[in-house]
Design a protein around this motif. Structure first.
Motif, PDB file in Angstrom:
ATOM      1  N   CYS A  17      -0.924  -7.029  -1.577  1.00 50.66           N
ATOM      2  CA  CYS A  17      -1.083  -5.569  -1.482  1.00 50.66           C
ATOM      3  C   CYS A  17       0.258  -4.858  -1.263  1.00 50.66           C
ATOM      4  O   CYS A  17       0.406  -3.699  -1.635  1.00 50.66           O
ATOM      5  N   CYS A  18       1.225  -5.548  -0.694  1.00 50.45           N
ATOM      6  CA  CYS A  18       2.536  -4.937  -0.457  1.00 50.45           C
ATOM      7  C   CYS A  18       3.387  -4.904  -1.730  1.00 50.45           C
ATOM      8  O   CYS A  18       4.520  -4.415  -1.709  1.00 50.45           O
ATOM      9  N   SER A  19       2.818  -5.425  -2.827  1.00 49.93           N
ATOM     10  CA  SER A  19       3.526  -5.340  -4.112  1.00 49.93           C
ATOM     11  C   SER A  19       3.041  -4.140  -4.928  1.00 49.93           C
ATOM     12  O   SER A  19       3.580  -3.868  -5.999  1.00 49.93           O
ATOM     13  N   ARG A  22       2.548   1.934  -5.846  1.00 51.11           N
ATOM     14  CA  ARG A  22       2.278   3.294  -5.343  1.00 51.11           C
ATOM     15  C   ARG A  22       1.740   3.233  -3.909  1.00 51.11           C
ATOM     16  O   ARG A  22       0.527   3.343  -3.674  1.00 51.11           O
ATOM     17  N   ILE A  23       2.637   3.069  -2.964  1.00 52.04           N
ATOM     18  CA  ILE A  23       2.252   3.088  -1.548  1.00 52.04           C
ATOM     19  C   ILE A  23       2.739   4.431  -1.013  1.00 52.04           C
ATOM     20  O   ILE A  23       3.928   4.632  -0.745  1.00 52.04           O
ATOM     21  N   ILE A  24       1.801   5.350  -0.899  1.00 54.88           N
ATOM     22  CA  ILE A  24       2.140   6.743  -0.600  1.00 54.88           C
ATOM     23  C   ILE A  24       2.543   6.935   0.858  1.00 54.88           C
ATOM     24  O   ILE A  24       1.914   6.393   1.767  1.00 54.88           O
ATOM     25  N   VAL A  59       6.748   7.678  -2.427  1.00 53.22           N
ATOM     26  CA  VAL A  59       6.207   6.320  -2.275  1.00 53.22           C
ATOM     27  C   VAL A  59       7.292   5.417  -1.698  1.00 53.22           C
ATOM     28  O   VAL A  59       8.489   5.720  -1.809  1.00 53.22           O
ATOM     29  N   LEU A  60       6.877   4.308  -1.091  1.00 56.33           N
ATOM     30  CA  LEU A  60       7.852   3.392  -0.503  1.00 56.33           C
ATOM     31  C   LEU A  60       8.721   2.752  -1.575  1.00 56.33           C
ATOM     32  O   LEU A  60       8.237   2.393  -2.651  1.00 56.33           O
ATOM     33  N   ARG A  61       9.999   2.626  -1.277  1.00 52.91           N
ATOM     34  CA  ARG A  61      10.901   1.930  -2.189  1.00 52.91           C
ATOM     35  C   ARG A  61      10.580   0.437  -2.193  1.00 52.91           C
ATOM     36  O   ARG A  61      10.059  -0.087  -1.213  1.00 52.91           O
ATOM     37  N   VAL A  71       8.405  -5.964  -4.256  1.00 52.83           N
ATOM     38  CA  VAL A  71       7.513  -5.690  -3.112  1.00 52.83           C
ATOM     39  C   VAL A  71       8.121  -4.554  -2.294  1.00 52.83           C
ATOM     40  O   VAL A  71       9.307  -4.219  -2.441  1.00 52.83           O
ATOM     41  N   CYS A  72       7.334  -4.011  -1.416  1.00 54.59           N
ATOM     42  CA  CYS A  72       7.781  -2.970  -0.498  1.00 54.59           C
ATOM     43  C   CYS A  72       9.054  -3.425   0.239  1.00 54.59           C
ATOM     44  O   CYS A  72       9.162  -4.578   0.642  1.00 54.59           O
ATOM     45  N   ARG A  73       9.955  -2.502   0.432  1.00 53.86           N
ATOM     46  CA  ARG A  73      11.231  -2.837   1.085  1.00 53.86           C
ATOM     47  C   ARG A  73      11.039  -3.313   2.523  1.00 53.86           C
ATOM     48  O   ARG A  73      11.932  -3.922   3.095  1.00 53.86           O
ATOM     49  N   PHE A  74       9.879  -3.074   3.102  1.00 52.64           N
ATOM     50  CA  PHE A  74       9.633  -3.470   4.484  1.00 52.64           C
ATOM     51  C   PHE A  74       8.932  -4.819   4.617  1.00 52.64           C
ATOM     52  O   PHE A  74       8.606  -5.235   5.720  1.00 52.64           O
ATOM     53  N   LEU A  75       8.703  -5.486   3.505  1.00 53.49           N
ATOM     54  CA  LEU A  75       8.070  -6.802   3.608  1.00 53.49           C
ATOM     55  C   LEU A  75       9.145  -7.866   3.853  1.00 53.49           C
ATOM     56  O   LEU A  75      10.138  -7.929   3.136  1.00 53.49           O
ATOM     57  N   ASN A  76       8.921  -8.695   4.854  1.00 53.02           N
ATOM     58  CA  ASN A  76       9.804  -9.847   5.068  1.00 53.02           C
ATOM     59  C   ASN A  76       9.425 -10.886   4.006  1.00 53.02           C
ATOM     60  O   ASN A  76       8.307 -11.410   4.014  1.00 53.02           O
ATOM     61  N   ARG A  81       5.333 -10.988   6.070  1.00 54.38           N
ATOM     62  CA  ARG A  81       4.761 -10.066   7.054  1.00 54.38           C
ATOM     63  C   ARG A  81       5.497  -8.724   6.999  1.00 54.38           C
ATOM     64  O   ARG A  81       6.662  -8.656   6.589  1.00 54.38           O
ATOM     65  N   CYS A  82       4.818  -7.685   7.463  1.00 49.01           N
ATOM     66  CA  CYS A  82       5.391  -6.343   7.488  1.00 49.01           C
ATOM     67  C   CYS A  82       6.417  -6.239   8.624  1.00 49.01           C
ATOM     68  O   CYS A  82       6.111  -6.592   9.770  1.00 49.01           O
ATOM     69  N   MET A  83       7.586  -5.741   8.314  1.00 46.46           N
ATOM     70  CA  MET A  83       8.634  -5.624   9.336  1.00 46.46           C
ATOM     71  C   MET A  83       8.519  -4.320  10.128  1.00 46.46           C
ATOM     72  O   MET A  83       9.274  -4.111  11.077  1.00 46.46           O
ATOM     73  N   VAL A  84       7.631  -3.425   9.714  1.00 48.44           N
ATOM     74  CA  VAL A  84       7.448  -2.165  10.454  1.00 48.44           C
ATOM     75  C   VAL A  84       5.969  -1.996  10.809  1.00 48.44           C
ATOM     76  O   VAL A  84       5.423  -0.898  10.743  1.00 48.44           O
ATOM     77  N   TYR A  85       5.337  -3.096  11.179  1.00 50.06           N
ATOM     78  CA  TYR A  85       3.878  -3.112  11.340  1.00 50.06           C
ATOM     79  C   TYR A  85       3.363  -1.945  12.183  1.00 50.06           C
ATOM     80  O   TYR A  85       2.419  -1.264  11.801  1.00 50.06           O
ATOM     81  N   ALA A  87       4.707   0.855  12.745  1.00 43.79           N
ATOM     82  CA  ALA A  87       5.055   2.161  12.175  1.00 43.79           C
ATOM     83  C   ALA A  87       4.657   2.267  10.704  1.00 43.79           C
ATOM     84  O   ALA A  87       5.061   3.198  10.015  1.00 43.79           O
ATOM     85  N   ARG A  88       3.830   1.346  10.217  1.00 47.72           N
ATOM     86  CA  ARG A  88       3.495   1.340   8.788  1.00 47.72           C
ATOM     87  C   ARG A  88       2.670   2.580   8.414  1.00 47.72           C
ATOM     88  O   ARG A  88       1.953   3.129   9.266  1.00 47.72           O
ATOM     89  N   PRO A  89       2.740   2.989   7.144  1.00 48.90           N
ATOM     90  CA  PRO A  89       2.010   4.180   6.702  1.00 48.90           C
ATOM     91  C   PRO A  89       0.487   4.038   6.845  1.00 48.90           C
ATOM     92  O   PRO A  89      -0.042   2.928   6.875  1.00 48.90           O
ATOM     93  N   ALA A  90      -0.186   5.159   6.880  1.00 49.38           N
ATOM     94  CA  ALA A  90      -1.645   5.182   7.057  1.00 49.38           C
ATOM     95  C   ALA A  90      -2.350   4.367   5.978  1.00 49.38           C
ATOM     96  O   ALA A  90      -3.307   3.648   6.261  1.00 49.38           O
ATOM     97  N   VAL A  91      -1.865   4.455   4.756  1.00 52.09           N
ATOM     98  CA  VAL A  91      -2.544   3.768   3.653  1.00 52.09           C
ATOM     99  C   VAL A  91      -2.515   2.246   3.874  1.00 52.09           C
ATOM    100  O   VAL A  91      -3.468   1.543   3.526  1.00 52.09           O
ATOM    101  N   CYS A  92      -1.469   1.743   4.501  1.00 59.30           N
ATOM    102  CA  CYS A  92      -1.374   0.306   4.801  1.00 59.30           C
ATOM    103  C   CYS A  92      -2.361  -0.067   5.915  1.00 59.30           C
ATOM    104  O   CYS A  92      -2.922  -1.155   5.922  1.00 59.30           O
ATOM    105  N   ARG A  93      -2.565   0.859   6.860  1.00 62.39           N
ATOM    106  CA  ARG A  93      -3.492   0.600   7.963  1.00 62.39           C
ATOM    107  C   ARG A  93      -4.926   0.540   7.470  1.00 62.39           C
ATOM    108  O   ARG A  93      -5.752  -0.207   7.984  1.00 62.39           O
TER     109      ARG A  93
HETATM  110  S1  SF4 Z   1       4.922  -0.826   5.041  1.00 63.81           S
HETATM  111 FE1  SF4 Z   1       4.391  -2.909   5.610  1.00 63.81          FE
HETATM  112  S2  SF4 Z   1       2.178  -3.104   5.218  1.00 63.81           S
HETATM  113 FE2  SF4 Z   1       2.930  -1.284   4.116  1.00 63.81          FE
HETATM  114  S3  SF4 Z   1       3.396  -2.014   2.053  1.00 63.81           S
HETATM  115 FE3  SF4 Z   1       5.284  -2.117   3.247  1.00 63.81          FE
HETATM  116  S4  SF4 Z   1       5.363  -4.212   4.063  1.00 63.81           S
HETATM  117 FE4  SF4 Z   1       3.261  -3.821   3.367  1.00 63.81          FE
END
Ligand code: SF4
Ligand code: SF4
Length: 126
Positions: A17-19, A22-24, A59-61, A71-76, A81-85, A87-93
């Motif tokens: 899902c982190c790929s 369009r992660i708004i 959208v997330l870079r 993948v999202c720039r915040f994915l390790n 795993r999410c590196m900003v868990y 503080a992640r955006p609402a859509v990720c939650r």
């Molecule tokens: S912010 Fe975190 S949960 Fe959301 S797409 Fe990026 S890595 Fe995934």
């Protein structure tokens, strides 16, 4: 009140899902991310987001990834795993919303079929 059953396990998933391209990121998301990093909102907007397809949308870079192309720039990319868990955006939650994740269903099927519990599917047609 009893919790609804969940049929996916993100800790056993390479974070497909982190790929999603369009992660708004809304204004509240941006403020949270900026606070988390101790930077100004405008700096967070510039650093972490880019223009989406819809007018005014951010959208997330992304960054390169060995499994999914980007993948999202915040994915390790090692731990998946999410590196900003926190503080992640609402859509990720909110994702995947229901008790099922389509990708995880597909992944589980493939892992069973191939008798490989670590198999990673790099494609999935929902
Ligand atoms: S912010 Fe975190 S949960 Fe959301 S797409 Fe990026 S890595 Fe995934
Ligand atoms: S694709 Fe599904 S199982 Fe995998 S991390 Fe995302 S929500 Fe979790």
């Amino acid at each position: 009140m009893s919790k609804k059953p969940v049929f996916y396990n993100c800790s056993r998933c390479p974070a497909y899902c982190c790929s999603y391209p369009r992660i708004i990121v809304g204004e509240k998301d941006l403020a949270r991310l900026a606070k988390h990093h101790g930077i100004a909102i405008e700096e967070a907007r510039r650093k972490f987001t880019k223009a989406g397809h819809e007018k005014g949308e951010r959208v997330l870079r992304h960054k390169g990834d060995e499994h999914f192309g980007t993948v999202c720039r915040f994915l390790n990319r090692k731990t998946r795993r999410c590196m900003v868990y926190k503080a992640r955006p609402a859509v990720c939650r909110e994702f995947p919303g229901a008790g099922r994740c389509g990708y995880y269903d597909f992944l589980s099927f493939e892992r069973n079929a191939q008798e490989d519990p670590d198999f990673i599917s790099t494609t999935w047609n929902s």
